[in-house]
Design a protein around this motif. Structure first.
Motif, PDB file in Angstrom:
ATOM      1  N   ARG A  86      -1.428  -0.489  -0.806  1.00  0.00           N
ATOM      2  CA  ARG A  86      -0.350   0.284  -0.177  1.00  0.00           C
ATOM      3  C   ARG A  86      -0.020  -0.277   1.211  1.00  0.00           C
ATOM      4  N   SER A  87      -1.050  -0.597   1.970  1.00  0.00           N
ATOM      5  CA  SER A  87      -0.845  -1.140   3.309  1.00  0.00           C
ATOM      6  C   SER A  87      -0.103  -2.475   3.250  1.00  0.00           C
ATOM      7  N   ALA A  88      -0.478  -3.318   2.301  1.00  0.00           N
ATOM      8  CA  ALA A  88       0.178  -4.621   2.154  1.00  0.00           C
ATOM      9  C   ALA A  88       1.658  -4.446   1.812  1.00  0.00           C
ATOM     10  N   GLU A  89       1.975  -3.471   0.968  1.00  0.00           N
ATOM     11  CA  GLU A  89       3.371  -3.209   0.615  1.00  0.00           C
ATOM     12  C   GLU A  89       4.177  -2.782   1.843  1.00  0.00           C
ATOM     13  N   GLU A  90       3.602  -1.912   2.649  1.00  0.00           N
ATOM     14  CA  GLU A  90       4.312  -1.418   3.826  1.00  0.00           C
ATOM     15  C   GLU A  90       4.473  -2.509   4.882  1.00  0.00           C
ATOM     16  N   VAL A  91       3.455  -3.362   5.021  1.00  0.00           N
ATOM     17  CA  VAL A  91       3.566  -4.471   5.975  1.00  0.00           C
ATOM     18  C   VAL A  91       4.669  -5.430   5.544  1.00  0.00           C
ATOM     19  N   LYS A  92       4.754  -5.704   4.241  1.00  0.00           N
ATOM     20  CA  LYS A  92       5.819  -6.586   3.746  1.00  0.00           C
ATOM     21  C   LYS A  92       7.191  -5.993   4.065  1.00  0.00           C
ATOM     22  N   ARG A 151     -11.222   9.559  13.239  1.00  0.00           N
ATOM     23  CA  ARG A 151     -10.933   8.878  11.982  1.00  0.00           C
ATOM     24  C   ARG A 151     -11.298   9.759  10.792  1.00  0.00           C
ATOM     25  N   LEU A 152     -12.401  10.504  10.930  1.00  0.00           N
ATOM     26  CA  LEU A 152     -12.841  11.360   9.834  1.00  0.00           C
ATOM     27  C   LEU A 152     -11.870  12.505   9.584  1.00  0.00           C
ATOM     28  N   LYS A 153     -11.181  12.947  10.633  1.00  0.00           N
ATOM     29  CA  LYS A 153     -10.211  14.032  10.469  1.00  0.00           C
ATOM     30  C   LYS A 153      -9.067  13.627   9.549  1.00  0.00           C
ATOM     31  N   ASN A 154      -8.816  12.336   9.457  1.00  0.00           N
ATOM     32  CA  ASN A 154      -7.690  11.854   8.656  1.00  0.00           C
ATOM     33  C   ASN A 154      -8.073  11.511   7.222  1.00  0.00           C
ATOM     34  N   VAL A 155      -9.345  11.735   6.852  1.00  0.00           N
ATOM     35  CA  VAL A 155      -9.795  11.272   5.542  1.00  0.00           C
ATOM     36  C   VAL A 155      -9.043  11.968   4.408  1.00  0.00           C
ATOM     37  N   GLY A 156      -8.719  13.262   4.597  1.00  0.00           N
ATOM     38  CA  GLY A 156      -7.995  13.981   3.552  1.00  0.00           C
ATOM     39  C   GLY A 156      -6.604  13.403   3.340  1.00  0.00           C
ATOM     40  N   GLY A 157      -5.881  13.186   4.436  1.00  0.00           N
ATOM     41  CA  GLY A 157      -4.551  12.613   4.326  1.00  0.00           C
ATOM     42  C   GLY A 157      -4.574  11.193   3.806  1.00  0.00           C
ATOM     43  N   THR A 158      -5.610  10.446   4.194  1.00  0.00           N
ATOM     44  CA  THR A 158      -5.739   9.063   3.718  1.00  0.00           C
ATOM     45  C   THR A 158      -5.935   9.034   2.210  1.00  0.00           C
ATOM     46  N   PHE A 159      -6.839   9.888   1.715  1.00  0.00           N
ATOM     47  CA  PHE A 159      -7.089   9.926   0.266  1.00  0.00           C
ATOM     48  C   PHE A 159      -5.867  10.449  -0.486  1.00  0.00           C
ATOM     49  N   LYS A 160      -5.170  11.410   0.115  1.00  0.00           N
ATOM     50  CA  LYS A 160      -3.970  11.966  -0.520  1.00  0.00           C
ATOM     51  C   LYS A 160      -2.915  10.892  -0.737  1.00  0.00           C
ATOM     52  N   SER A 161      -2.839   9.941   0.192  1.00  0.00           N
ATOM     53  CA  SER A 161      -1.828   8.894   0.083  1.00  0.00           C
ATOM     54  C   SER A 161      -2.045   7.999  -1.137  1.00  0.00           C
ATOM     55  N   VAL A 162      -3.269   7.984  -1.678  1.00  0.00           N
ATOM     56  CA  VAL A 162      -3.543   7.203  -2.886  1.00  0.00           C
ATOM     57  C   VAL A 162      -2.708   7.731  -4.050  1.00  0.00           C
ATOM     58  N   PHE A 163      -2.485   9.043  -4.074  1.00  0.00           N
ATOM     59  CA  PHE A 163      -1.784   9.671  -5.191  1.00  0.00           C
ATOM     60  C   PHE A 163      -0.321   9.997  -4.891  1.00  0.00           C
ATOM     61  N   PHE A 164       0.017  10.190  -3.624  1.00  0.00           N
ATOM     62  CA  PHE A 164       1.345  10.707  -3.317  1.00  0.00           C
ATOM     63  C   PHE A 164       2.242   9.765  -2.505  1.00  0.00           C
ATOM     64  N   SER A 165       1.728   8.650  -2.016  1.00  0.00           N
ATOM     65  CA  SER A 165       2.591   7.726  -1.282  1.00  0.00           C
ATOM     66  C   SER A 165       3.445   6.928  -2.260  1.00  0.00           C
ATOM     67  N   LYS A 166       4.621   6.532  -1.796  1.00  0.00           N
ATOM     68  CA  LYS A 166       5.537   5.765  -2.628  1.00  0.00           C
ATOM     69  C   LYS A 166       5.664   4.347  -2.096  1.00  0.00           C
ATOM     70  N   ALA A 167       5.858   3.425  -3.005  1.00  0.00           N
ATOM     71  CA  ALA A 167       6.083   2.037  -2.586  1.00  0.00           C
ATOM     72  C   ALA A 167       7.423   1.954  -1.864  1.00  0.00           C
ATOM     73  N   PRO A 168       7.520   1.141  -0.820  1.00  0.00           N
ATOM     74  CA  PRO A 168       8.789   1.009  -0.083  1.00  0.00           C
ATOM     75  C   PRO A 168       9.905   0.520  -1.003  1.00  0.00           C
ATOM     76  N   ASP A 169      11.103   1.033  -0.774  1.00  0.00           N
ATOM     77  CA  ASP A 169      12.280   0.625  -1.543  1.00  0.00           C
ATOM     78  C   ASP A 169      12.849  -0.656  -0.922  1.00  0.00           C
ATOM     79  N   LEU A 170      12.317  -1.786  -1.339  1.00  0.00           N
ATOM     80  CA  LEU A 170      12.728  -3.057  -0.751  1.00  0.00           C
ATOM     81  C   LEU A 170      14.187  -3.372  -1.037  1.00  0.00           C
ATOM     82  N   ILE A 171      14.642  -3.062  -2.244  1.00  0.00           N
ATOM     83  CA  ILE A 171      16.038  -3.327  -2.583  1.00  0.00           C
ATOM     84  C   ILE A 171      16.959  -2.516  -1.679  1.00  0.00           C
ATOM     85  N   GLY A 172      16.624  -1.239  -1.493  1.00  0.00           N
ATOM     86  CA  GLY A 172      17.431  -0.393  -0.621  1.00  0.00           C
ATOM     87  C   GLY A 172      17.440  -0.894   0.816  1.00  0.00           C
TER      88      GLY A 172
END
Length: 257
Positions: A209-215, A54-75
């Motif tokens: 972010r997780s809630a958006e992706e689950v929706k 789990r600790l190995k993923n901490v960098g990617g997890t934190f990066k997602s705070v700044f670089f992940s995009k909300a899902p395109d629900l309309i699309g």
């Protein structure tokens, strides 16, 4: 890049540091031993509390705070409705040609299950299980920052107690009491800053972010099952529009006009 995260972090740190500097002596808020106790202790305890994978993923997890995009629900709604129209005209097997063009692994899996003739209840069970595993994985990644937020103030208090003990052991020097008390309190400040200006905001953004992706995944499940049931594309559209927030629903309706 998610500008809201970037602006929020920068505004928080800049305004707090600027308020410190306005007193004329920013150096009064810097104490290396206090940083070592608070930051080092909190990070060390967080490392102990989480498995290595789990600790190995901490960098990617934190990066997602700044670089992940909300899902395109309309699309997604538009794509699923187009699949419904095609399946109604040409049959479910016709969707197999579209699987490779879908970006979402989850959507590809859902379509493939339907094309393979899997029982609808089993399709839902498989996809719901995948959503549950997805939520659990994201919850575990988020928990690292929850742990850091928990330990930050605790180690700040430990540092304060260490400073107070050292100060009380030197009571004969009255002139040192004021500076000693200030240094003792700095660790509490560091712990609060670590929790409230970094760990807690990060954890909350990851949860959002997780809630958006689950929706988005739930939307896909409902849409694909509706296609499998042979429902009218118009009904499929109305079902999926329920997942869109009011403003997004208005935008969707305007695009359809």
């Amino acid at each position: 890049m998610d500008l809201t995260s970037l602006i929020g972090f920068l505004a928080t740190w800049i305004l707090v540091i600027a308020s410190m500097a306005s007193g004329g002596n920013i150096g009064a808020y810097i104490d290396v031993p206090s940083i070592m106790i608070t930051l080092g202790g909190a990070i060390g305890a967080t490392v102990i509390s989480n498995p290595g994978d789990r600790l190995k993923n901490v960098g990617g997890t934190f990066k997602s705070v700044f670089f992940s995009k909300a899902p395109d629900l309309i699309g997604m709604v538009q794509m699923i409705v187009s699949f419904a129209e095609k399946a109604r005209r040409e049959g479910l097997l016709s969707l197999e040609a579209d699987v490779a063009e879908v970006d979402s692994d989850f959507m590809r899996k859902a379509i493939q299950l339907v094309v393979d003739g899997t029982d609808p209840e089993l399709v839902r069970a498989i996809l719901d299980t995948e959503i549950g595993v997805f939520e659990d994985r994201h919850s575990q990644n988020k928990s690292m920052f929850d742990t850091l937020a928990e330990f930050g103030p605790s180690f700040g208090m430990i540092g304060t107690l260490i400073g107070l003990i050292a100060m009380l052991g030197n009571l004969q020097d009255v002139s040192a009491l004021g500076p000693g008390m200030a240094v003792a309190l700095i660790t509490t400040m560091y712990g609060s800053m670590l929790a409230n200006m970094f760990a807690i905001p990060t954890s909350k953004k990851l949860a959002a972010r997780s809630a958006e992706e689950v929706k988005a995944m739930e939307l896909m499940v409902e849409g694909i099952l509706a296609i499998q049931a042979g429902e009218n594309p118009r009904i499929v559209e109305e079902k999926l529009k329920v997942y869109l927030p009011p403003k997004m629903r208005e935008a969707f309706n305007q695009e359809g006009e």
